[in-house]
Design an enzyme around this catalytic site. Structure first.
Site, PDB file in Angstrom:
ATOM      1  N   GLY A  10       8.134  -2.442  11.453  1.00 35.74           N
ATOM      2  CA  GLY A  10       7.440  -0.266  11.847  1.00 35.74           C
ATOM      3  C   GLY A  10       8.519   0.960  12.073  1.00 35.74           C
ATOM      4  O   GLY A  10       8.446   1.324  12.337  1.00 35.74           O
ATOM      5  N   LYS A  60       0.672  -1.541   0.275  1.00 33.32           N
ATOM      6  CA  LYS A  60      -0.226   0.027   0.404  1.00 33.32           C
ATOM      7  C   LYS A  60       1.133   1.359  -0.144  1.00 33.32           C
ATOM      8  O   LYS A  60       1.977   1.751   0.812  1.00 33.32           O
ATOM      9  CB  LYS A  60      -0.925  -0.414   1.125  1.00 33.32           C
ATOM     10  CG  LYS A  60      -2.149  -1.063   1.358  1.00 33.32           C
ATOM     11  CD  LYS A  60      -3.083  -0.921   2.080  1.00 33.32           C
ATOM     12  CE  LYS A  60      -4.388  -1.805   1.669  1.00 33.32           C
ATOM     13  NZ  LYS A  60      -5.078  -1.737   3.562  1.00 33.32           N
ATOM     14  N   GLY A  76      10.737  -6.940   8.141  1.00 34.33           N
ATOM     15  CA  GLY A  76       9.778  -7.362   7.811  1.00 34.33           C
ATOM     16  C   GLY A  76      10.108  -7.649   7.011  1.00 34.33           C
ATOM     17  O   GLY A  76      10.794  -9.071   6.820  1.00 34.33           O
TER      18      GLY A  76
HETATM   19  P1  AMP Z   1       4.033  -3.811   3.242  1.00 36.58           P
HETATM   20  O1  AMP Z   1       3.385  -4.294   4.483  1.00 36.58           O
HETATM   21  O2  AMP Z   1       3.446  -2.905   2.680  1.00 36.58           O
HETATM   22  O3  AMP Z   1       5.547  -4.065   3.566  1.00 36.58           O
HETATM   23  O4  AMP Z   1       3.774  -5.030   2.070  1.00 36.58           O
HETATM   24  C1  AMP Z   1       3.773  -6.061   1.646  1.00 36.58           C
HETATM   25  C2  AMP Z   1       2.915  -7.202   1.645  1.00 36.58           C
HETATM   26  O5  AMP Z   1       2.774  -6.629  -0.224  1.00 36.58           O
HETATM   27  C3  AMP Z   1       3.545  -8.657   0.498  1.00 36.58           C
HETATM   28  O6  AMP Z   1       2.803  -9.561   1.690  1.00 36.58           O
HETATM   29  C4  AMP Z   1       3.291  -9.077  -0.369  1.00 36.58           C
HETATM   30  O7  AMP Z   1       2.549  -9.862  -1.183  1.00 36.58           O
HETATM   31  C5  AMP Z   1       2.160  -7.681  -1.501  1.00 36.58           C
HETATM   32  N1  AMP Z   1       2.090  -7.175  -2.279  1.00 36.58           N
HETATM   33  C6  AMP Z   1       3.599  -6.734  -2.979  1.00 36.58           C
HETATM   34  N2  AMP Z   1       2.944  -6.355  -4.185  1.00 36.58           N
HETATM   35  C7  AMP Z   1       1.981  -6.891  -4.331  1.00 36.58           C
HETATM   36  C8  AMP Z   1       0.597  -6.516  -5.559  1.00 36.58           C
HETATM   37  N3  AMP Z   1       1.151  -6.210  -6.752  1.00 36.58           N
HETATM   38  N4  AMP Z   1      -0.123  -6.680  -5.400  1.00 36.58           N
HETATM   39  C9  AMP Z   1      -0.358  -7.674  -3.769  1.00 36.58           C
HETATM   40  N5  AMP Z   1      -0.364  -7.425  -3.045  1.00 36.58           N
HETATM   41  C10 AMP Z   1       0.741  -7.333  -3.015  1.00 36.58           C
END
Ligand code: AMP
Length: 412
Positions: free
Chosen positions: A389, A213, A366
């Site tokens: 975090g 996100k 993470g």
């Molecule tokens: P974050 O905690 O925001 O760094 O998100 C990490 C997560 O983002 C991981 O578990 C990935 O599976 C997910 N992710 C990465 N790329 C995508 C994508 N194109 N669509 C959906 N989820 C994603």
């Protein structure tokens, strides 16, 4: 294999006005070290990954060598203020004992008369591990009485729990306000790399951001907008940027409420002469399931009913070329759903390119930490943060409560 270290981070004294453990006179003193031993356990309570324990060893070894009475404390999991045997630190005591090559006394609580009595019998160089701090509700509430009960055990407080430094709990903030306190070696390293590098980067300085996100990375983008030379955005968050530019992205992840912000920050970056990169091709599928049909398309041509789940090979090549001349790289967030084989190639390609770069390379904790390990390149990264975090908050330029509460260094 030795860790590659192309360049050094800023020395702590230039970026943080807090005492470090070396500035305390700990010989013969009771030193309460807050560590982050929140390790993953399997169903038999065996530790499946002990990196968090290993990363605090320099601080523990130093305190032992200096002749301190070493009192270690940590949380593990989310027992929610109640004693829960599934979250005992007993397996950590055992592993620590093996790693240190000396006895670790384990006590079944973290405050109270029995603990105080055991502490009073400790000798110089002895090591004691307290039971899970979160078995008491006062820990997460930063309760004053609980903090006092912890502080009663020691003469000094040392914080080495980077993974918990963004939380204002009794064992991170409360106790630091009562005892003379200092930064441990792991915390120091995290601050030097994550804060020092952003403040004073060797250029070109490239930020690679990914993950699900945009909303999770707003603060980082805002903080870096006038500090970086290049920004590369991949992962799910890229499609909010692409949509905001007017393209159709099918069923890819889009945060509608972030569209305006994405466009605003993209324009700001370009205005600041920052080179801004988005995926030019994507691996798409109709659902996030193993075995579902995948296609490779240019980012302009994602059909309705399909979603982008990884960057394609052209994007991986483009991003890799963009980081070739980098002298500093910060990477936070995977390029796709790397947990699944079908969508892992983009993330692993970037992991290899980052590890090959002749640059100071810093990986946020993470998911990205897991990704570089799975790609088998963790030994070629200059620094991998132990906090998720907490590392994001430092990259956002924010002060962490667990660091702010420590004793200030007096001006010389
Ligand atoms: P974050 O905690 O925001 O760094 O998100 C990490 C997560 O983002 C991981 O578990 C990935 O599976 C997910 N992710 C990465 N790329 C995508 C994508 N194109 N669509 C959906 N989820 C994603």
């Amino acid at each position: 294999m030795a860790r590659k270290n192309n360049g050094n981070p800023a020395p702590i004294k230039d970026i943080l006005n807090k005492l470090t453990i070396e500035e305390l006179n700990i010989k013969g003193k009771r030193v309460f070290i807050r560590a982050d031993f929140n390790v993953p356990l399997d169903d038999n309570l065996s530790i499946t990954d002990d990196r968090r324990i290993r990363s605090t060893l320099p601080t523990i070894d130093y305190a032992i060598d200096e002749g301190a009475k070493v009192i270690l404390a940590s949380h593990l999991g989310r027992p929610k203020g109640k004693v829960d045997p599934r979250f005992t630190l007993a397996p950590v005591a055992k592993r620590l004992q093996r790693l240190l090559g000396k006895e670790v006394i384990f006590v079944q609580d973290c405050i109270g008369l029995q603990v105080e009595s055991i502490v009073s019998k400790m000798k110089e160089g002895d090591v004691l591990l307290l039971e899970n701090l979160r078995f008491h509700p006062g820990e997460e509430k930063n309760d004053g009485e609980f903090a006092k009960a912890l502080a009663k055990l020691a003469d000094y407080f040392v914080n080495d729990a980077f993974g918990a430094a963004h939380r204002a709990h009794a064992s991170t903030v409360g106790i630091a306000r009562i005892l003379p306190s200092a930064v441990g070696f792991l915390l120091r390293k995290e601050i030097e790399y994550l804060k020092g590098t952003v403040q004073n980067p060797v250029r070109p300085f490239v930020a690679i951001l990914g993950g699900a996100k945009v909303s999770g990375k707003i603060g980082v983008l805002e903080n870096l907008v006038d500090k970086v030379d290049k920004v590369i955005v991949g992962g799910g968050m890229a499609y909010t940027f692409i949509k905001a530019m007017g393209y159709e992205v099918g069923d890819s992840l889009v945060e509608t409420e972030m569209l305006e912000f994405a466009e605003m920050i993209r324009r700001k970056l370009i205005k600041n002469n920052v080179k801004f990169y988005l995926p030019v091709d994507s691996v798409i599928a109709q659902s996030i399931e193993a075995g579902s049909e995948t296609k490779l398309v240019t980012t302009q041509e994602i059909p309705k009913g399909w979603r982008a789940l990884d960057i394609g090979p052209a994007s991986a090549k483009l991003f890799s070329e963009a980081i070739q001349d980098a002298k500093t790289i910060i990477w936070n967030g995977p390029m796709g759903v790397f947990e699944m084989d079908a969508f892992s190639r983009g993330t692993f390609a970037i992991a290899r390119s980052v590890s090959d770069a002749y640059a100071l390379t810093i990986v946020g904790g993470g998911d990205t930490d897991l990704a570089v390990h799975r790609a088998g390149v963790s030994d070629s990264i200059s620094f991998i943060s132990t906090g998720g975090g907490a590392s994001l908050q430092l990259l956002e330029g924010k002060e962490l409560p667990g660091i702010a509460a420590l004793t200030d260094r007096k001006e010389e």
